[in-house]
Design an enzyme around this catalytic site. Structure first.
Site, PDB file in Angstrom:
ATOM      1  N   ASP A   1      58.546  37.095  -3.956  1.00 56.33           N
ATOM      2  CA  ASP A   1      59.690  37.513  -3.125  1.00 56.33           C
ATOM      3  C   ASP A   1      60.882  36.576  -3.251  1.00 56.33           C
ATOM      4  OD1 ASP A   1      58.179  39.581  -2.090  1.00 56.33           O
ATOM      5  OD2 ASP A   1      57.606  38.497  -0.261  1.00 56.33           O
TER       6      ASP A   1
ATOM      7  N   THR B   1      52.197  47.607   8.051  1.00 56.00           N
ATOM      8  CA  THR B   1      53.034  48.804   8.232  1.00 56.00           C
ATOM      9  C   THR B   1      52.797  49.802   7.108  1.00 56.00           C
ATOM     10  OG1 THR B   1      54.719  47.329   9.155  1.00 56.00           O
ATOM     11  CG2 THR B   1      55.407  49.574   8.655  1.00 56.00           C
TER      12      THR B   1
ATOM     13  N   THR C   1      55.377  53.552  -3.096  1.00 62.40           N
ATOM     14  CA  THR C   1      55.591  52.125  -3.357  1.00 62.40           C
ATOM     15  C   THR C   1      57.071  51.801  -3.168  1.00 62.40           C
ATOM     16  OG1 THR C   1      55.619  50.359  -5.001  1.00 62.40           O
ATOM     17  CG2 THR C   1      55.807  52.589  -5.850  1.00 62.40           C
TER      18      THR C   1
ATOM     19  N   CYS D   1      70.022  41.051 -10.931  1.00 62.15           N
ATOM     20  CA  CYS D   1      69.919  42.487 -10.633  1.00 62.15           C
ATOM     21  C   CYS D   1      68.440  42.853 -10.544  1.00 62.15           C
ATOM     22  CB  CYS D   1      70.598  43.299 -11.735  1.00 62.15           C
ATOM     23  SG  CYS D   1      69.959  44.960 -11.945  1.00 62.15           S
TER      24      CYS D   1
END
Length: 306
Positions: A82, A150, A123, A236
């Site tokens: 992440d 979640t 996904t 990007c």
């Protein structure tokens, strides 16, 4: 100096807290005092937009970056995949923990007939979407957001055939169900399965402490994968997979770039002697860019702007 309490910043999801507590326990075992400080990230709050539309890399790390730069926390624990490849000025990588499994898995409803037919798979990852459509072009892929809990909940509530998860995340918090298949054909996100701990560059104490937790093999492999990612994308978001593994004294690297619809695929695989690792990710990315990757990256950027 041992008396300083190290304040550990984390997101407040179950998985993020598990990761923070894992680091806390390791530090406590070494004799250091700690305190966990949990904060909500924008990535957890804004669930109605796909990640790439939110327009910032590091949506899950930004809140903790700010808390750290403000002096509210000393260190922060992240899922390494992440974390943007460029850390904010003043914040440095202080430890990479030993990697868990890098596998992606498909969690399904118990019947796999849909693999042969039309189906809807969920996904939130452009990489997983592209790789899935490459293998199953007649399937439909829908966006799935939120933390692991979640997403599992949404899977049960919807008519989808299945959803793709990182095995490591589900295993860490005992959420891995009986109905799953290992997607060993799917190349993971760069640094998938690894946890990263960051600290302030000028915080000698925390950095020295965290150095004791660092796993050198994971550090090297995740560096190669993230270097590959950084060279390809320049900030990007794109469907990129990368995996480096040690095989005795060599490193095997697999990297791939897909178009968002999964129709185009540019891949590379290389085995090199271990001591040549430092520029491996860079050279492999350059090769992909020269083999049509530059044009593909350009079209991905264009299509995400729309």
């Amino acid at each position: 100096m041992m008396s300083k309490t190290i304040r550990i910043g984390t997101r407040d999801s179950e998985l993020a807290l598990w990761q923070a507590h894992t680091v806390e326990k390791k530090l406590n075992d070494l004799g250091y005092k700690t305190q966990i400080i949990a904060v909500k990230s924008q990535g957890d709050i804004i669930l109605d937009k796909p990640l790439y539309e939110l327009g910032i890399t590091g949506i899950f790390t930004k809140t903790l970056d700010i808390a750290m730069l403000n002096g509210d926390i000393d260190i922060a624990v992240h899922s390494m995949k992440d974390v943007p490849t460029a850390l904010p000025t003043g914040i440095v990588q202080a430890a990479v923990l030993e990697r868990a499994t890098t596998l992606d898995i498909l969690v399904h409803k118990g019947n796999l007939d849909f693999l042969e037919e039309k189906a809807t798979i969920a996904t939130g990852s452009l990489r997983r979407q592209a790789m899935w459509l490459n293998k199953y072009p007649n399937h439909n892929v829908v966006d799935l957001r939120g933390n692991v809990n979640t997403r599992m909940q949404k899977l049960t509530e919807n008519e989808w055939s299945g959803a793709v998860f990182a095995a490591a995340g589900l295993e860490r918090i005992n959420l891995k169900p009986e109905n799953y298949i290992n997607l060993d054909w799917m190349i993971p996100a760069p640094a998938q399965g690894a946890m990263l701990v960051v600290a302030m560059a000028n915080d000698e104490f925390s950095r020295q402490v965290l150095n004791e937790l660092n796993d050198i093999d994971t550090e090297v492999c995740s560096h190669i994968e993230r270097q590959f990612l950084k060279t390809l994308e320049g900030g990007c978001t794109a469907p990129i997979g990368a995996l480096a593994v040690f095989i005795e004294d060599d490193i095997l690297f697999k990297g791939v770039l897909f178009s968002i619809d999964g129709k185009q695929k540019i891949e590379i695989e290389k085995t090199i002697p271990m001591q040549e690792w430092k520029k491996l990710g860079f050279y492999c990315a350059k090769e992909i860019l020269e083999n049509g990757g530059a044009e593909l990256m350009k079209s991905i950027k264009e299509s995400l702007k729309k």
